[in-house]
Design a protein around this motif. Sequence first.
Motif, PDB file in Angstrom:
ATOM      1  N   LYS A   1      37.999  65.255 -47.761  1.00 18.61           N
ATOM      2  CA  LYS A   1      37.320  66.351 -47.135  1.00 18.61           C
ATOM      3  C   LYS A   1      35.862  66.167 -46.638  1.00 18.61           C
ATOM      4  O   LYS A   1      34.890  67.169 -46.819  1.00 18.61           O
ATOM      5  N   ALA A   2      35.495  64.926 -46.122  1.00 18.09           N
ATOM      6  CA  ALA A   2      33.961  64.684 -46.042  1.00 18.09           C
ATOM      7  C   ALA A   2      33.323  65.945 -45.189  1.00 18.09           C
ATOM      8  O   ALA A   2      33.933  66.317 -44.222  1.00 18.09           O
ATOM      9  N   GLN A   3      31.947  66.072 -45.309  1.00 16.41           N
ATOM     10  CA  GLN A   3      31.508  67.046 -44.527  1.00 16.41           C
ATOM     11  C   GLN A   3      30.592  66.594 -43.176  1.00 16.41           C
ATOM     12  O   GLN A   3      30.030  67.386 -42.449  1.00 16.41           O
ATOM     13  N   GLY A   4      30.850  65.223 -43.037  1.00 17.58           N
ATOM     14  CA  GLY A   4      29.911  64.607 -41.980  1.00 17.58           C
ATOM     15  C   GLY A   4      28.486  63.979 -42.646  1.00 17.58           C
ATOM     16  O   GLY A   4      27.973  64.614 -43.357  1.00 17.58           O
TER      17      GLY A   4
END
Lengths: 349, 155
Positions: B139-142
């Motif tokens: 769930k990378a946040q960017g």
Amino acid sequence: MTTHDITSIGLLHRQLFKAMQLEHATAPPYISALYSIHPGDNADAAQILRAVAVEEMLHLTIAANVMNAVGGTVDFTVAGFVPSYPTVLPDGEHDFEVGLGPFGKDALETYLKIERPAMAPRGQARHVQIKGGARHFISHPHDQTLRYYSIGEFYAAIRDGIVYLESEAKAKGKTIFTGDRAKQATAEYYYSGGGRLWPVFDVDSACRAIDLVIEQGEGELKQIFGAEGEIAHYYRFDQLQKGRYYQIGDQPGQPTGREIHVNWEAVWPIAVNLKLNKIPEKSELHAAVADFNKAYREFLAFLTRAFNGEPKLLLEAVPRMFEFRNRMQQLIRNPLPGGDCNAAPTYEI
Amino acid sequence: MSVSRRLETFVAFSAEVTAFTPTEVWGTGLTQRYLDTVDGVVGTAMTDALLNAFDRITTQSAGERTAKLRQTVFGCEQLGPVARAVVKLWYIGTWYALPAAWQERFGPAAQDGTFVPTPDAYVEGLLWSAIGAHPPGAKAQGFGSWQFPPGIPKF
């Protein structure tokens, strides 16, 4: 009809607004389908949908840059910017609708229609008579009975219009590129987002930007791979239908690369074109969907600011978009009461 | 209890004992898999006993519900350890083996042991939302998100 569809700066602004509307309108359907895929399943399909959706965001950015360059206004908050799904987009002979729903064979058919390659390189053959009086995003700028055969041709007309209007302006010692350079979204504010981005400030930079959109999207004149070796959206989706990847040298319709296995069942059954009023009012789920729509509306206002002189905000938009992913996934896994379908964002803005 | 009613009750129970909402519990996408996990370890009869005990708590008052849950579920020698294992499963994504004393008295639960039921369990652990973080590696946040203040979750 004149050779040029776009004969005034007002018409150019109108067509560029339609371009932004169009690029944005394709994102929610692609993203809904992407997050309907079970995590860990259908990695190929998910990767293709993701790549296309991200490039649509690049195309929206490019359209906004061109709009700003020619002195138009970028505003994603105006009423009607976000369509009510299902909505009409262009198609060759038939009308078809684009909607929000799960990934599947029907959805894939629609994607192939959205991304269909251009047929005619120049002139009047770009246009098709509108049947049945449906309203189209990419209708002809001043003949409402005509529309473009494909999105690629719609953009080609914008490109021609820019060249034509600028040469007319130059003859009078003027230019149509009157926009504020500070409003351009450039590579320092936008990256890993499906391709390169450069400031638009003259005919050359504008035409190159538009050509990139055409090439990435539909592939002009049935080219599978663009000049930079990147596969066009139409052929990306065609691979899923054919169950095989394209490789350099392949003919359209005959991919010879690695096999793709699609598990059509590994998908959350989200309701097609769900509306908020179909979810019991005062339920927790109703509140969650309404909350998503509200957050999305605020996000469009935020993006509007980014394209009106605050390009730095695009950096902050990235984590916000990932947060939308988390919220979408959460909604998509929630069953709707009394049915076999799951919830999803409704994009009622 | 019908199959769908059983799942709904499991979700309601899970929401109440984790202090998350049913929407958030469904939102993990793991409801059926976790119910299957519990069934697999302690058997459907004991899972039903747990769900029925929860279902019999009909009061709406939060204080009374907590007291009843303590009495009839968490205070129960048989159901208590199972309920606690379910809480841990939701938060951490790992089924923790039931205590040896439970095994001796109510076992054997052949499938028991400490295990991760599915790779998604780590990604969807409620622990991450509870501490306002994302699961590291998922769930990378960017890129560059770390330059902005973290979002504080609502409680």
